[in-house]
Scaffold this active site. Structure first.
Site, PDB file in Angstrom:
ATOM      1  N   LYS A  76       0.794  -1.230   0.000  1.00 11.69           N
ATOM      2  CA  LYS A  76       0.000   0.000   0.000  1.00 11.69           C
ATOM      3  C   LYS A  76       0.828   1.283   0.000  1.00 11.69           C
ATOM      4  CE  LYS A  76      -4.525  -1.077   0.359  1.00 11.69           C
ATOM      5  NZ  LYS A  76      -5.628  -0.433  -0.350  1.00 11.69           N
ATOM      6  N   ASP A 123      -7.969  -0.064   7.020  1.00  9.54           N
ATOM      7  CA  ASP A 123      -8.013  -1.277   7.836  1.00  9.54           C
ATOM      8  C   ASP A 123      -6.619  -1.598   8.369  1.00  9.54           C
ATOM      9  OD1 ASP A 123      -6.632  -3.696   6.184  1.00  9.54           O
ATOM     10  OD2 ASP A 123      -7.503  -2.216   4.846  1.00  9.54           O
TER      11      ASP A 123
END
Length: 400
Positions: A76, A123
């Site tokens: 990410k 998350d």
């Protein structure tokens, strides 16, 4: 098995496709240059599972292992760092080609920009990447996480100096809260989903993810190979759309068959394809695939997937757990891959389809045969070690 794996092919036909020039070869070269300026940059492994391919009678299987990315155990950071780089370049009136990691963290940039607060919802993996980048820039970062977030993921974000709180909200509600507070306080929202009126930064994040796809393309090209099939996991669809767009551009004449995999309790893209319009899923969306527990598709990403992906699959948690176990305990001669719940979902899906004769009709629809070269992206390692061990060691979510 029908309740554990559901399959549909693309429903749209003969419609004008979305422009994907922003995911092309010219753009990815700028992005690679930017990421290579980071001292932490190192190409992550593209692992060949030759013996597994032989067992299941396909030509070859490759898995891109993102657990090595920048020491953060997930891919990410590629998107968050690039989006922040683009934001700063725009603020300074520069092109991204003029921006390097050293320049980003310089006192010159800090003095010109002053204090910035970046905010995001996550998350775990996206928030950690944004927090890490903000920390490098000596700027503030605020991160909201949905209820049920793993303690380890929360702590890793806090270690980057971010102000992190777990909200009594689901992921999409956290996104809305972050957006509301960003507007109220003049903070900069760095979010990997998009909606009407908020699409530039999500596009930059999607572009950042192309580094991962480009590295795989180069490694396969060196072997004189190209994938026949690419399987991609989707939450809001940013990663899936970025890789889909890149491969659709790079292999214009002979594009791989692209299949999108989602958890059945958060399958907003699957449902959108069924209805041929953007469908949002709400509620708690309980799934071990925390990185995919998203109910509102990225508006840009969804259009890319509707235009260029061929197949869509919705799976139960047991399928992701199966993928984690197979990757963690490879056949003799193959390399072990530590893959988290979201990272292993497409791999587990294909393993079940190849080994379960009751799913042979799906295998036929996917056009998998002895000439298939199948590519996966394991986007995270064991970012929640306790849950990883409960699944891989203790047999949580058994393969029934």
């Amino acid at each position: 098995m029908d309740d554990k794996i559901k399959f549909i092919g693309k429903r749209r036909k003969n419609e004008e496709k979305i422009n994907i020039d922003f995911l092309n070869y010219e753009e990815v070269n700028k992005i690679i240059k930017f990421h290579k300026s980071f001292p932490q940059y190192k190409k992550t492994p593209l692992v060949e599972l030759k013996n597994l391919a032989e067992k299941y009678k396909v030509k070859d299987i490759y898995v891109k292992d993102e657990s090595y990315r920048f020491g953060l155990n997930a891919f990410k950071v590629l998107g968050g760092s690039y989006a922040i780089g683009r934001y700063i370049a725009k603020k300074l009136g520069k092109d991204i080609s003029e921006i390097t990691f050293d320049y980003l963290i310089s006192d010159e940039v800090k003095n010109k920009l002053g204090d910035i607060t970046f905010i995001t919802a996550t998350d775990g993996n996206h928030g950690r990447g944004v927090a890490w980048t903000a920390n490098q820039l000596k700027q503030k970062c605020i991160v909201y996480m949905p209820k049920g977030s793993a303690k380890e993921r929360v702590e890793n974000i806090a270690l980057e100096g971010a102000e992190v709180t777990v909200q009594d909200l689901n992921y999409d509600e956290c996104v809305r809260l972050a957006d509301e507070n960003a507007k109220k306080n003049g903070w900069v929202m760095i979010q990997d989903t998009a909606w009407d009126g908020y699409e530039d930064i999500p596009k930059w994040i999607m572009q950042g993810y192309m580094t991962m796809a480009f590295e795989s393309y180069e490694d396969l090209k060196q072997k004189n190979l190209k994938p026949s099939h690419v399987f991609l996991q989707a939450g809001v669809g940013s990663l899936a759309a970025a890789v889909t767009g890149f491969f659709s551009n790079i292999y214009k004449d002979e594009k791989p068959i692209i299949t999108i995999v989602e958890p059945k309790n958060a399958n907003c893209i699957f449902r959108s394809i069924e209805e041929n319009k953007r469908i949002c899923v709400d509620g708690d969306m309980q799934t071990i695939m925390a990185g995919l527990a998203c109910g509102e598709p990225n508006t840009v990403g969804l259009k890319v997937l509707m235009s260029y992906a061929e197949n869509f699959i919705s799976v139960s948690d047991e399928i992701a757990a199966h993928g984690m176990r197979v990757l963690n305990a490879p056949l003799s001669g193959d390399v072990r891959i530590i893959s988290g719940e979201s990272g292993a979902a497409p791999f587990g899906t294909v393993m079940k389809i190849l080994e379960d004769k009751s799913l042979s009709s799906i295998k036929e629809k996917l056009k998998i045969d002895e000439d298939s070269i199948i590519l996966f992206f394991s986007t995270e390692g064991d970012t929640d070690k306790e849950n990883f061990q409960n699944i891989v060691w203790n047999g949580k979510y058994p393969n029934l």
